[in-house]
Design a protein around this motif. Structure first.
Motif, PDB file in Angstrom:
ATOM      1  N   ALA A 189       0.831  -1.205   0.000  1.00  0.00           N
ATOM      2  CA  ALA A 189       0.000   0.000   0.000  1.00  0.00           C
ATOM      3  C   ALA A 189       0.864   1.252   0.000  1.00  0.00           C
ATOM      4  CB  ALA A 189      -0.921   0.000   1.219  1.00  0.00           C
ATOM      5  N   VAL A 190       1.921   1.235   0.781  1.00  0.00           N
ATOM      6  CA  VAL A 190       2.834   2.383   0.811  1.00  0.00           C
ATOM      7  C   VAL A 190       3.477   2.587  -0.568  1.00  0.00           C
ATOM      8  CG1 VAL A 190       4.993   3.243   1.776  1.00  0.00           C
ATOM      9  CG2 VAL A 190       3.274   2.219   3.276  1.00  0.00           C
ATOM     10  N   ALA A 191       3.879   1.488  -1.202  1.00  0.00           N
ATOM     11  CA  ALA A 191       4.500   1.599  -2.542  1.00  0.00           C
ATOM     12  C   ALA A 191       3.521   2.197  -3.551  1.00  0.00           C
ATOM     13  CB  ALA A 191       4.959   0.225  -3.013  1.00  0.00           C
ATOM     14  N   LEU A 192       2.258   1.754  -3.487  1.00  0.00           N
ATOM     15  CA  LEU A 192       1.245   2.295  -4.405  1.00  0.00           C
ATOM     16  C   LEU A 192       1.015   3.782  -4.153  1.00  0.00           C
ATOM     17  CD1 LEU A 192      -1.357  -0.621  -4.445  1.00  0.00           C
ATOM     18  CD2 LEU A 192       0.175   0.077  -6.302  1.00  0.00           C
ATOM     19  N   LEU A 193       0.960   4.141  -2.856  1.00  0.00           N
ATOM     20  CA  LEU A 193       0.758   5.541  -2.518  1.00  0.00           C
ATOM     21  C   LEU A 193       1.932   6.401  -2.979  1.00  0.00           C
ATOM     22  CD1 LEU A 193      -0.805   5.179   1.061  1.00  0.00           C
ATOM     23  CD2 LEU A 193      -1.940   5.995  -1.024  1.00  0.00           C
ATOM     24  N   LEU A 194       3.135   5.874  -2.847  1.00  0.00           N
ATOM     25  CA  LEU A 194       4.317   6.612  -3.312  1.00  0.00           C
ATOM     26  C   LEU A 194       4.298   6.756  -4.852  1.00  0.00           C
ATOM     27  CD1 LEU A 194       7.095   5.087  -1.020  1.00  0.00           C
ATOM     28  CD2 LEU A 194       6.091   7.395  -0.908  1.00  0.00           C
ATOM     29  N   LYS A 195       3.854   5.683  -5.498  1.00  0.00           N
ATOM     30  CA  LYS A 195       3.746   5.748  -6.967  1.00  0.00           C
ATOM     31  C   LYS A 195       2.697   6.779  -7.384  1.00  0.00           C
ATOM     32  CE  LYS A 195       2.735   2.954 -11.052  1.00  0.00           C
ATOM     33  NZ  LYS A 195       2.291   1.614 -11.552  1.00  0.00           N
ATOM     34  N   ASP A 196       1.542   6.750  -6.734  1.00  0.00           N
ATOM     35  CA  ASP A 196       0.496   7.739  -7.040  1.00  0.00           C
ATOM     36  C   ASP A 196       0.997   9.151  -6.778  1.00  0.00           C
ATOM     37  OD1 ASP A 196      -1.239   5.778  -7.777  1.00  0.00           O
ATOM     38  OD2 ASP A 196      -2.377   5.758  -5.905  1.00  0.00           O
ATOM     39  N   GLY A 197       1.793   9.304  -5.701  1.00  0.00           N
ATOM     40  CA  GLY A 197       2.331  10.618  -5.382  1.00  0.00           C
ATOM     41  C   GLY A 197       3.265  11.111  -6.480  1.00  0.00           C
ATOM     42  N   ALA A 198       4.078  10.186  -7.010  1.00  0.00           N
ATOM     43  CA  ALA A 198       5.002  10.562  -8.085  1.00  0.00           C
ATOM     44  C   ALA A 198       4.225  10.968  -9.342  1.00  0.00           C
ATOM     45  CB  ALA A 198       5.941   9.407  -8.383  1.00  0.00           C
ATOM     46  N   GLU A 199       3.180  10.193  -9.650  1.00  0.00           N
ATOM     47  CA  GLU A 199       2.350  10.532 -10.809  1.00  0.00           C
ATOM     48  C   GLU A 199       1.629  11.858 -10.613  1.00  0.00           C
ATOM     49  OE1 GLU A 199      -0.195   7.201 -11.270  1.00  0.00           O
ATOM     50  OE2 GLU A 199       1.320   5.938 -12.241  1.00  0.00           O
ATOM     51  N   ASN A 201       2.684  14.280  -8.776  1.00  0.00           N
ATOM     52  CA  ASN A 201       3.709  15.322  -8.880  1.00  0.00           C
ATOM     53  C   ASN A 201       3.991  15.647 -10.347  1.00  0.00           C
ATOM     54  OD1 ASN A 201       5.601  17.076  -7.512  1.00  0.00           O
ATOM     55  ND2 ASN A 201       7.204  15.792  -8.398  1.00  0.00           N
ATOM     56  N   THR A 202       4.025  14.600 -11.192  1.00  0.00           N
ATOM     57  CA  THR A 202       4.217  14.814 -12.635  1.00  0.00           C
ATOM     58  C   THR A 202       3.040  15.590 -13.224  1.00  0.00           C
ATOM     59  OG1 THR A 202       5.475  12.752 -12.830  1.00  0.00           O
ATOM     60  CG2 THR A 202       4.528  13.653 -14.848  1.00  0.00           C
ATOM     61  N   ALA A 203       1.840  15.258 -12.769  1.00  0.00           N
ATOM     62  CA  ALA A 203       0.646  15.952 -13.242  1.00  0.00           C
ATOM     63  C   ALA A 203       0.676  17.427 -12.843  1.00  0.00           C
ATOM     64  CB  ALA A 203      -0.609  15.284 -12.676  1.00  0.00           C
ATOM     65  N   VAL A 204       1.162  17.694 -11.631  1.00  0.00           N
ATOM     66  CA  VAL A 204       1.274  19.090 -11.181  1.00  0.00           C
ATOM     67  C   VAL A 204       2.221  19.864 -12.097  1.00  0.00           C
ATOM     68  CG1 VAL A 204       2.161  20.588  -9.335  1.00  0.00           C
ATOM     69  CG2 VAL A 204       0.659  18.657  -8.781  1.00  0.00           C
ATOM     70  N   ALA A 205       3.348  19.242 -12.412  1.00  0.00           N
ATOM     71  CA  ALA A 205       4.311  19.909 -13.305  1.00  0.00           C
ATOM     72  C   ALA A 205       3.694  20.159 -14.688  1.00  0.00           C
ATOM     73  CB  ALA A 205       5.574  19.057 -13.432  1.00  0.00           C
ATOM     74  N   ALA A 206       2.949  19.177 -15.200  1.00  0.00           N
ATOM     75  CA  ALA A 206       2.314  19.329 -16.514  1.00  0.00           C
ATOM     76  C   ALA A 206       1.280  20.440 -16.489  1.00  0.00           C
ATOM     77  CB  ALA A 206       1.661  18.005 -16.930  1.00  0.00           C
ATOM     78  N   ARG A 207       0.464  20.492 -15.407  1.00  0.00           N
ATOM     79  CA  ARG A 207      -0.560  21.533 -15.320  1.00  0.00           C
ATOM     80  C   ARG A 207       0.086  22.917 -15.171  1.00  0.00           C
ATOM     81  NH1 ARG A 207      -2.294  17.339 -16.106  1.00  0.00           N
ATOM     82  NH2 ARG A 207      -1.734  18.182 -18.154  1.00  0.00           N
ATOM     83  N   ALA A 208       1.209  22.988 -14.466  1.00  0.00           N
ATOM     84  CA  ALA A 208       1.924  24.258 -14.344  1.00  0.00           C
ATOM     85  C   ALA A 208       2.427  24.710 -15.723  1.00  0.00           C
ATOM     86  CB  ALA A 208       3.087  24.121 -13.360  1.00  0.00           C
ATOM     87  N   ALA A 209       2.900  23.769 -16.534  1.00  0.00           N
ATOM     88  CA  ALA A 209       3.348  24.087 -17.893  1.00  0.00           C
ATOM     89  C   ALA A 209       2.169  24.548 -18.750  1.00  0.00           C
ATOM     90  CB  ALA A 209       4.015  22.866 -18.520  1.00  0.00           C
ATOM     91  N   ASP A 210       0.986  23.924 -18.503  1.00  0.00           N
ATOM     92  CA  ASP A 210      -0.212  24.335 -19.249  1.00  0.00           C
ATOM     93  C   ASP A 210      -0.573  25.785 -18.934  1.00  0.00           C
ATOM     94  OD1 ASP A 210      -0.402  21.860 -20.403  1.00  0.00           O
ATOM     95  OD2 ASP A 210      -1.935  21.108 -19.014  1.00  0.00           O
ATOM     96  N   VAL A 211      -0.403  26.163 -17.686  1.00  0.00           N
ATOM     97  CA  VAL A 211      -0.709  27.544 -17.303  1.00  0.00           C
ATOM     98  C   VAL A 211       0.191  28.516 -18.052  1.00  0.00           C
ATOM     99  CG1 VAL A 211      -0.665  29.218 -15.406  1.00  0.00           C
ATOM    100  CG2 VAL A 211      -1.617  26.929 -15.032  1.00  0.00           C
ATOM    101  N   GLU A 212       1.493  28.237 -18.095  1.00  0.00           N
ATOM    102  CA  GLU A 212       2.427  29.117 -18.793  1.00  0.00           C
ATOM    103  C   GLU A 212       2.154  29.146 -20.302  1.00  0.00           C
ATOM    104  OE1 GLU A 212       4.412  31.125 -17.242  1.00  0.00           O
ATOM    105  OE2 GLU A 212       3.633  30.279 -15.365  1.00  0.00           O
ATOM    106  N   LYS A 213       1.836  27.987 -20.829  1.00  0.00           N
ATOM    107  CA  LYS A 213       1.526  27.904 -22.262  1.00  0.00           C
ATOM    108  C   LYS A 213       0.267  28.716 -22.595  1.00  0.00           C
ATOM    109  CE  LYS A 213       0.654  24.529 -25.942  1.00  0.00           C
ATOM    110  NZ  LYS A 213       0.500  23.076 -26.257  1.00  0.00           N
ATOM    111  N   ALA A 214      -0.760  28.606 -21.742  1.00  0.00           N
ATOM    112  CA  ALA A 214      -2.004  29.345 -21.961  1.00  0.00           C
ATOM    113  C   ALA A 214      -1.759  30.845 -21.880  1.00  0.00           C
ATOM    114  CB  ALA A 214      -3.050  28.920 -20.935  1.00  0.00           C
TER     115      ALA A 214
END
Length: 288
Positions: A189-199, A201-214
């Motif tokens: 469960a901890v491994a899955l939660l860490l994996k979800d957290g990493a994903e 975090n990647t989504a946050v970076a992508a959405r931040a890039a979307d803001v700058e692009k917009a």
């Protein structure tokens, strides 16, 4: 004998009269023949003279016809000149019509270009409106992604101590199967939660890039809209100028047509005059 002599003497005057009559008859016949010959000669001379007179009349008539034919040719030249001038006037009418057609075609093209530019400006305005709204939407997506990341990190943080304790307990009691399974599930469960957290975090970076692009898309959309509006203004001004030119070109047709129509009777008169001269020339020609 005496009687014979007297008889012969009495017949002598008669013989002499016969001889004189025969001579007179011969002379009369000779004179008649001469008169007949003279009459024939006179007739021939008369016929020759008449022929000469007829030939002279024919030559005079031919000369008059030839002299009159000069007028015919002069009138033909005058008709050709008049027709050429009329054709020149008609050519000016046609040129005016073609100029009007070209001016109208240019106006139609400009109006279409203006309509296209206006439609493009409308589409670009809609694009700009979307571009201006896009940063807000991208920011909302970024905020949602950050919240999801925080929740997943919190779960991971809260779950890891329990998993560590279960792992330690399983090590301390390796024979406890239930405890071992619980420790394994907690670790997973901890491994899955860490994996979800990493994903997340990647989504946050992508959405931040979307803001700058917009945000970066807004100036480009504004520039495109500005160019489209300038094209609309330019097409509108051009169409106004072309509309005046088309109206002016159209107004030139009627005066040119009036000139050609006014000149047409001169052509008709020249034709009629030539026909009359030709008829007179035909009348003057010697009859064969």
């Amino acid at each position: 004998q005496k009687a014979l002599a007297e008889r012969q003497a009495s017949l002598k005057p008669l013989a002499e009269k016969r001889t004189a009559g025969a001579a007179a008859l011969a002379e009369a016949q000779k004179q008649a023949a001469a008169a007949s010959t003279q009459a024939a000669q006179a007739r021939q001379a008369g016929e020759a003279a008449a022929a000469q007179v007829g030939s002279l009349d024919a030559r005079i008539a031919a000369l008059k016809a030839a002299q009159f034919n000069v007028k015919v040719h002069a009138q033909k030249a005058e008709l050709a000149r008049t027709q050429a001038e009329h054709e020149s006037l008609l050519a000016q009418v046609e040129a005016a019509r073609q100029d009007a057609q070209k001016a109208k075609a240019a106006l139609d093209a400009s109006l279409k270009a203006g309509a296209d530019a206006l439609a493009r400006a409308g589409a670009l305005q809609a694009t700009l409106d979307e571009a201006k709204a896009a940063p807000g939407k991208a920011q909302a997506a970024l905020d949602a992604a950050k919240k999801a990341l925080a929740e997943k990190d919190s779960r991971a943080v809260s779950t890891k101590p329990l998993a560590d304790r279960l792992a330690d307990a399983a090590k301390a009691d390796p024979l406890n199967v239930v405890l071992g399974e619980a420790a394994a599930k907690a670790k997973e469960a901890v491994a899955l939660l860490l994996k979800d957290g990493a994903e997340a975090n990647t989504a946050v970076a992508a959405r931040a890039a979307d803001v700058e692009k917009a945000k970066a898309a807004i100036p480009a959309a504004e520039s495109a809209l500005s160019g489209a509006k300038a094209a609309v203004d330019q097409a509108t001004a051009k169409s106004a100028s072309l509309r005046k030119a088309a109206a002016a070109a159209l107004e030139k047709i009627a005066p040119e047509q009036a000139k050609a129509d006014a000149f047409k009777p001169k052509v008709d008169a020249a034709k009629a005059h030539l026909d009359a001269l030709r008829a007179e020339y035909a009348r003057l020609l010697p009859k064969k």
